[in-house]
Design a protein around this motif. Structure first.
Motif, PDB file in Angstrom:
ATOM      1  N   SER A 184     -10.035   4.488  -8.353  1.00 23.79           N
ATOM      2  CA  SER A 184      -9.813   3.095  -8.749  1.00 23.79           C
ATOM      3  C   SER A 184     -10.520   2.115  -7.801  1.00 23.79           C
ATOM      4  O   SER A 184     -10.571   0.921  -8.059  1.00 23.79           O
ATOM      5  CB  SER A 184      -8.310   2.788  -8.764  1.00 23.79           C
ATOM      6  OG  SER A 184      -7.824   2.731  -7.438  1.00 23.79           O
ATOM      7  N   VAL A 209       0.838  -1.205   0.000  1.00 23.81           N
ATOM      8  CA  VAL A 209       0.000   0.000   0.000  1.00 23.81           C
ATOM      9  C   VAL A 209       0.875   1.259   0.000  1.00 23.81           C
ATOM     10  O   VAL A 209       0.604   2.217  -0.742  1.00 23.81           O
ATOM     11  CB  VAL A 209      -0.972   0.000   1.209  1.00 23.81           C
ATOM     12  CG1 VAL A 209      -1.730   1.318   1.297  1.00 23.81           C
ATOM     13  CG2 VAL A 209      -1.947  -1.158   1.103  1.00 23.81           C
ATOM     14  N   MET A 212       2.174   1.670  -3.430  1.00 22.34           N
ATOM     15  CA  MET A 212       1.121   2.136  -4.349  1.00 22.34           C
ATOM     16  C   MET A 212       0.943   3.652  -4.234  1.00 22.34           C
ATOM     17  O   MET A 212       0.699   4.336  -5.222  1.00 22.34           O
ATOM     18  CB  MET A 212      -0.187   1.418  -4.013  1.00 22.34           C
ATOM     19  CG  MET A 212      -1.374   1.849  -4.831  1.00 22.34           C
ATOM     20  SD  MET A 212      -2.865   1.008  -4.262  1.00 22.34           S
ATOM     21  CE  MET A 212      -3.302   1.997  -2.837  1.00 22.34           C
ATOM     22  N   LEU A 213       1.081   4.179  -3.012  1.00 16.25           N
ATOM     23  CA  LEU A 213       0.896   5.615  -2.811  1.00 16.25           C
ATOM     24  C   LEU A 213       2.203   6.388  -2.991  1.00 16.25           C
ATOM     25  O   LEU A 213       2.237   7.609  -2.802  1.00 16.25           O
ATOM     26  CB  LEU A 213       0.321   5.888  -1.418  1.00 16.25           C
ATOM     27  CG  LEU A 213      -1.125   5.456  -1.193  1.00 16.25           C
ATOM     28  CD1 LEU A 213      -1.560   5.766   0.234  1.00 16.25           C
ATOM     29  CD2 LEU A 213      -2.081   6.129  -2.168  1.00 16.25           C
ATOM     30  N   ASN A 244      -6.664   9.576  -7.954  1.00 18.09           N
ATOM     31  CA  ASN A 244      -6.620   8.383  -8.813  1.00 18.09           C
ATOM     32  C   ASN A 244      -6.885   7.121  -8.012  1.00 18.09           C
ATOM     33  O   ASN A 244      -7.585   6.208  -8.474  1.00 18.09           O
ATOM     34  CB  ASN A 244      -5.275   8.276  -9.533  1.00 18.09           C
ATOM     35  CG  ASN A 244      -5.093   9.393 -10.557  1.00 18.09           C
ATOM     36  OD1 ASN A 244      -6.066  10.028 -10.965  1.00 18.09           O
ATOM     37  ND2 ASN A 244      -3.871   9.651 -10.961  1.00 18.09           N
ATOM     38  N   THR A 245      -6.319   7.071  -6.806  1.00 18.74           N
ATOM     39  CA  THR A 245      -6.518   5.884  -5.970  1.00 18.74           C
ATOM     40  C   THR A 245      -7.994   5.756  -5.587  1.00 18.74           C
ATOM     41  O   THR A 245      -8.576   4.662  -5.684  1.00 18.74           O
ATOM     42  CB  THR A 245      -5.655   5.975  -4.686  1.00 18.74           C
ATOM     43  OG1 THR A 245      -4.299   6.142  -5.079  1.00 18.74           O
ATOM     44  CG2 THR A 245      -5.799   4.728  -3.843  1.00 18.74           C
ATOM     45  N   LEU A 283      -6.550   2.552   3.702  1.00 13.06           N
ATOM     46  CA  LEU A 283      -6.593   1.757   2.463  1.00 13.06           C
ATOM     47  C   LEU A 283      -6.148   0.318   2.701  1.00 13.06           C
ATOM     48  O   LEU A 283      -6.699  -0.618   2.119  1.00 13.06           O
ATOM     49  CB  LEU A 283      -5.698   2.390   1.391  1.00 13.06           C
ATOM     50  CG  LEU A 283      -6.214   3.675   0.746  1.00 13.06           C
ATOM     51  CD1 LEU A 283      -5.140   4.275  -0.157  1.00 13.06           C
ATOM     52  CD2 LEU A 283      -7.495   3.427  -0.034  1.00 13.06           C
ATOM     53  N   LYS A 321      -2.509  11.641  -6.818  1.00 12.05           N
ATOM     54  CA  LYS A 321      -2.383  10.220  -6.493  1.00 12.05           C
ATOM     55  C   LYS A 321      -3.591   9.748  -5.675  1.00 12.05           C
ATOM     56  O   LYS A 321      -4.132   8.664  -5.898  1.00 12.05           O
ATOM     57  CB  LYS A 321      -1.085   9.993  -5.711  1.00 12.05           C
ATOM     58  CG  LYS A 321      -0.372   8.732  -6.106  1.00 12.05           C
ATOM     59  CD  LYS A 321       1.016   8.685  -5.493  1.00 12.05           C
ATOM     60  CE  LYS A 321       2.043   9.456  -6.279  1.00 12.05           C
ATOM     61  NZ  LYS A 321       3.197   9.868  -5.501  1.00 12.05           N
ATOM     62  N   ILE A 322      -4.004  10.586  -4.732  1.00 15.91           N
ATOM     63  CA  ILE A 322      -5.156  10.219  -3.892  1.00 15.91           C
ATOM     64  C   ILE A 322      -6.426  10.176  -4.742  1.00 15.91           C
ATOM     65  O   ILE A 322      -7.248   9.260  -4.630  1.00 15.91           O
ATOM     66  CB  ILE A 322      -5.309  11.216  -2.711  1.00 15.91           C
ATOM     67  CG1 ILE A 322      -4.133  11.074  -1.750  1.00 15.91           C
ATOM     68  CG2 ILE A 322      -6.638  11.014  -1.979  1.00 15.91           C
ATOM     69  CD1 ILE A 322      -3.919   9.672  -1.193  1.00 15.91           C
TER      70      ILE A 322
END
Ligand SMILES: Nc1ncnc2c1ncn2[C@@H]1O[C@H](COP(=O)(O)OP(=O)(O)OP(=O)(O)O)[C@@H](O)[C@H]1O
Ligand SMILES: [Mg+2]
Length: 237
Positions: free
Chosen positions: A179, A118, A121-122, A175-176, A149, A172-173
């Motif tokens: 998703s 995680v 990913m971030l 997009n996360t 998350l 990034k947040i």
């Protein structure tokens, strides 16, 4: 998925903050809560976790919010607090991520692997071994979002997720969040983030629901926003 039925609430010794608040949030919905400082956004989110002594009823995933259901409800709800200092309580970032996972039955190794994924990913893998109290405000916010998350909640409540984030982390947040195919409720002043992440928005003023509708309708309504101490999103000006 979340149903507020005639909910009222006052902090001890204060007047009602929420009054006759009713709202239904469907499974998979991306809902934004907007409103001026002190409108009651955080109070609404807090009420979902059973942190407040409310009048009226709240149902989460068919379960009534009451003491005997709290443990189960908290398993499916992830909550990113407005103040990340209250979220992170272990010495190091990785410990905070692993804590929740181990608590829910993961082995040490599995929890470590999942936590590292995680963070990766971030884009904050470099923070894993850092002490929470040494993080910058934005780093702490990213780490706090990571802890939630990692738990893979079915419902995410996010209080000002983009506050203090630089443009790249903010993106990034966004997009996360986009998703993740789960129910999300986002309280925020970042109306451009709302445009990028949500379909539906509610506008709160002094604990009352003033408007509830499609993002494209409410966030283009200059008069409505200005009447409630808000402004058009930057991208709409
Ligand atoms: N613990 C508390 N005790 C007493 N009053 C409180 C407490 N927490 C919040 N309030 C009051 O409740 C009202 C709603 O607060 P809340 O935090 O829900 O607003 P908000 O919409 O999240 O504001 P912001 O945009 O500043 O985050 C405010 O008037 C605030 O002063
Ligand atoms: Mg708030």
């Amino acid at each position: 998925m979340i149903s507020f039925q005639d909910v009222s609430f006052a902090y001890p010794g204060e007047n009602n903050i929420l009054e006759g608040f009713s709202l239904d949030i469907k499974e998979g919905e991306q809902l934004a809560i907007i409103g001026a400082n002190g409108a009651g956004k955080s109070t609404i989110l807090k009420s979902v976790l059973g942190l407040l002594d409310i009048r009226g009823d709240i149902y989460i995933d068919g379960l009534k919010l009451e003491k005997k259901n709290l443990k189960q409800i908290r398993k499916s709800v992830g909550y990113v607090l407005q103040d990340s200092d209250n979220q992170m309580f272990m010495p190091k970032v990785i410990d905070d991520l692993m804590f929740g996972l181990i608590n829910y039955g993961m082995s040490q190794n599995e929890a470590k692997k999942k936590s590292e994924e995680v963070l990766q990913m971030l884009g904050i893998a470099h923070l894993a071994e850092k002490h929470n109290y040494k993080l910058s405000t934005g780093e702490k916010r990213m780490a706090a979002i990571a802890t939630v998350l990692a738990m893979e909640p079915r419902i995410m409540l996010l209080d000002e997720p983009s506050a203090a984030l630089d443009p790249s982390n903010r993106r990034k947040i966004i997009n996360t969040l986009n998703s993740l195919n789960i129910t999300k409720v986002i309280a925020t002043h970042d109306l451009d983030l709302v445009l990028d992440t949500c379909e539906r928005v509610i506008l709160i003023n002094q604990g009352r629901l003033v408007a509830d509708g499609a993002v494209k309708d409410i966030l283009t309504n200059r008069q409505l926003l200005e009447n409630n101490n808000l402004e058009l999103p930057f991208s709409m000006v």
